[in-house]
Design a protein around this motif. Sequence first.
Motif, PDB file in Angstrom:
ATOM      1  N   CYS A 183      21.427 -30.893 -44.349  1.00 12.71           N
ATOM      2  CA  CYS A 183      21.241 -29.550 -43.786  1.00 12.71           C
ATOM      3  C   CYS A 183      19.854 -28.997 -44.091  1.00 12.71           C
ATOM      4  O   CYS A 183      19.379 -29.063 -45.230  1.00 12.71           O
ATOM      5  CB  CYS A 183      22.298 -28.593 -44.337  1.00 12.71           C
ATOM      6  N   GLU A 184      19.220 -28.459 -43.062  1.00 12.71           N
ATOM      7  CA  GLU A 184      17.974 -27.707 -43.212  1.00 12.71           C
ATOM      8  C   GLU A 184      18.196 -26.317 -42.617  1.00 12.71           C
ATOM      9  O   GLU A 184      18.933 -26.160 -41.642  1.00 12.71           O
ATOM     10  CB  GLU A 184      16.821 -28.383 -42.471  1.00 12.71           C
ATOM     11  N   VAL A 185      17.567 -25.325 -43.199  1.00 12.19           N
ATOM     12  CA  VAL A 185      17.667 -23.958 -42.687  1.00 12.19           C
ATOM     13  C   VAL A 185      16.280 -23.508 -42.248  1.00 12.19           C
ATOM     14  O   VAL A 185      15.337 -23.495 -43.042  1.00 12.19           O
ATOM     15  CB  VAL A 185      18.220 -22.988 -43.753  1.00 12.19           C
ATOM     16  N   PHE A 186      16.168 -23.158 -40.962  1.00 15.01           N
ATOM     17  CA  PHE A 186      14.898 -22.722 -40.396  1.00 15.01           C
ATOM     18  C   PHE A 186      14.974 -21.228 -40.068  1.00 15.01           C
ATOM     19  O   PHE A 186      15.944 -20.782 -39.453  1.00 15.01           O
ATOM     20  CB  PHE A 186      14.580 -23.498 -39.123  1.00 15.01           C
ATOM     21  N   PRO A 187      13.965 -20.447 -40.460  1.00 15.12           N
ATOM     22  CA  PRO A 187      13.952 -19.024 -40.092  1.00 15.12           C
ATOM     23  C   PRO A 187      13.462 -18.868 -38.653  1.00 15.12           C
ATOM     24  O   PRO A 187      12.272 -19.044 -38.372  1.00 15.12           O
ATOM     25  CB  PRO A 187      12.967 -18.421 -41.096  1.00 15.12           C
ATOM     26  N   LEU A 188      14.370 -18.556 -37.728  1.00 12.33           N
ATOM     27  CA  LEU A 188      14.020 -18.449 -36.319  1.00 12.33           C
ATOM     28  C   LEU A 188      14.396 -17.080 -35.765  1.00 12.33           C
ATOM     29  O   LEU A 188      15.437 -16.530 -36.104  1.00 12.33           O
ATOM     30  CB  LEU A 188      14.750 -19.516 -35.496  1.00 12.33           C
ATOM     31  N   THR A 189      13.550 -16.563 -34.892  1.00 14.47           N
ATOM     32  CA  THR A 189      13.873 -15.355 -34.155  1.00 14.47           C
ATOM     33  C   THR A 189      14.751 -15.723 -32.961  1.00 14.47           C
ATOM     34  O   THR A 189      14.905 -16.906 -32.626  1.00 14.47           O
ATOM     35  CB  THR A 189      12.604 -14.665 -33.658  1.00 14.47           C
ATOM     36  N   VAL A 190      15.310 -14.714 -32.308  1.00 15.39           N
ATOM     37  CA  VAL A 190      16.141 -14.974 -31.127  1.00 15.39           C
ATOM     38  C   VAL A 190      15.353 -15.720 -30.045  1.00 15.39           C
ATOM     39  O   VAL A 190      15.844 -16.723 -29.508  1.00 15.39           O
ATOM     40  CB  VAL A 190      16.747 -13.666 -30.574  1.00 15.39           C
ATOM     41  N   PRO A 191      14.120 -15.306 -29.685  1.00 12.65           N
ATOM     42  CA  PRO A 191      13.363 -16.078 -28.690  1.00 12.65           C
ATOM     43  C   PRO A 191      13.126 -17.539 -29.101  1.00 12.65           C
ATOM     44  O   PRO A 191      13.132 -18.439 -28.257  1.00 12.65           O
ATOM     45  CB  PRO A 191      12.038 -15.318 -28.577  1.00 12.65           C
ATOM     46  N   GLU A 192      12.943 -17.773 -30.396  1.00 15.84           N
ATOM     47  CA  GLU A 192      12.733 -19.148 -30.865  1.00 15.84           C
ATOM     48  C   GLU A 192      14.013 -19.974 -30.744  1.00 15.84           C
ATOM     49  O   GLU A 192      13.946 -21.171 -30.442  1.00 15.84           O
ATOM     50  CB  GLU A 192      12.216 -19.132 -32.308  1.00 15.84           C
ATOM     51  N   ILE A 193      15.161 -19.362 -30.962  1.00 17.30           N
ATOM     52  CA  ILE A 193      16.422 -20.081 -30.772  1.00 17.30           C
ATOM     53  C   ILE A 193      16.624 -20.405 -29.298  1.00 17.30           C
ATOM     54  O   ILE A 193      17.071 -21.503 -28.940  1.00 17.30           O
ATOM     55  CB  ILE A 193      17.601 -19.247 -31.321  1.00 17.30           C
ATOM     56  N   MET A 194      16.238 -19.490 -28.417  1.00 16.61           N
ATOM     57  CA  MET A 194      16.312 -19.763 -26.977  1.00 16.61           C
ATOM     58  C   MET A 194      15.369 -20.905 -26.603  1.00 16.61           C
ATOM     59  O   MET A 194      15.703 -21.756 -25.775  1.00 16.61           O
ATOM     60  CB  MET A 194      15.963 -18.506 -26.173  1.00 16.61           C
ATOM     61  N   SER A 195      14.194 -20.942 -27.202  1.00 19.11           N
ATOM     62  CA  SER A 195      13.241 -22.031 -26.943  1.00 19.11           C
ATOM     63  C   SER A 195      13.796 -23.371 -27.396  1.00 19.11           C
ATOM     64  O   SER A 195      13.568 -24.403 -26.755  1.00 19.11           O
ATOM     65  CB  SER A 195      11.905 -21.752 -27.652  1.00 19.11           C
ATOM     66  N   PHE A 196      14.523 -23.357 -28.518  1.00 18.08           N
ATOM     67  CA  PHE A 196      15.165 -24.578 -28.992  1.00 18.08           C
ATOM     68  C   PHE A 196      16.153 -25.098 -27.950  1.00 18.08           C
ATOM     69  O   PHE A 196      16.162 -26.289 -27.618  1.00 18.08           O
ATOM     70  CB  PHE A 196      15.877 -24.318 -30.319  1.00 18.08           C
ATOM     71  N   LEU A 197      16.978 -24.221 -27.413  1.00 22.83           N
ATOM     72  CA  LEU A 197      17.947 -24.630 -26.393  1.00 22.83           C
ATOM     73  C   LEU A 197      17.246 -25.126 -25.128  1.00 22.83           C
ATOM     74  O   LEU A 197      17.692 -26.090 -24.504  1.00 22.83           O
ATOM     75  CB  LEU A 197      18.876 -23.464 -26.059  1.00 22.83           C
TER      76      LEU A 197
END
Length: 251
Positions: A183-197
């Motif tokens: 497990c890794e934990v990355f600090p992401l904003t909502v736009p960054e999570i959308m970019s991941f998807l």
Amino acid sequence: MIVDSPKIKNLIMSYLEEKKGKPFELAVDAGCGTGRSTRTLAPYFQKVVGIDVSESQLSVARKCTSHENISYQISPAEELPLEDASVDLINAGLAAHWFNPEKFGQEAARVLKHGGCLALYCFSLVFEIEYKDKSEELTAAFNEALLILLEFHKKVVCEVKAMYQELFSAIPFKDKQRISGICEVFPLTVPEIMSFLQAICSYKEFLEQDKDKATAFLQDLEKRFLDILGESASDALGFHVYYFCLLASKS
């Protein structure tokens, strides 16, 4: 944004140190894409070669790379443009589910040195989002959306859910192991999570099939996140990513 797991990188380098030992001369990053994981290998090896079938991806990789010991070549992972017994490490991050297991296993056996290692790793499709008292709601929203997206690439999804069982079986080395739950934990904003998807293959397939529907899907998910977070919508969230890794060594 999300980078390769530092825990996996340390795991791979410790494994290579144990099985082969220094010097670390040549690493190959198979299915390197835009060179994200290629660049993380550069400090540890005299030379790193990134391999991919996409010239457009390699073009981006070259623009993003400043390390003098990295080069890129267009080639399938099953036909590596390398000499027999010349490679210390074959790395494949988030890519091996596209390989032909039998042919790739044979090619790995051909190019690896004695003691050389193979490292294949990927997300395990288990994600959690942590933020104050909103964690459960955010995680549920993300995973509901992910389930819809995963319908667009069922074959790949099956291989990932099986943690590369077919690839694992095809690796022609007795010394091999699978490690899960990294497990890794990355600090992401909502736009960054959308970019991941947006970056995953399933969303790209959705986009090709119905651009308007795919775009609206992501916009609706982002709005759902923002509604859940309210005034905290701009804060970084703890994005928990779980990986698995196959490690093998040629004796």
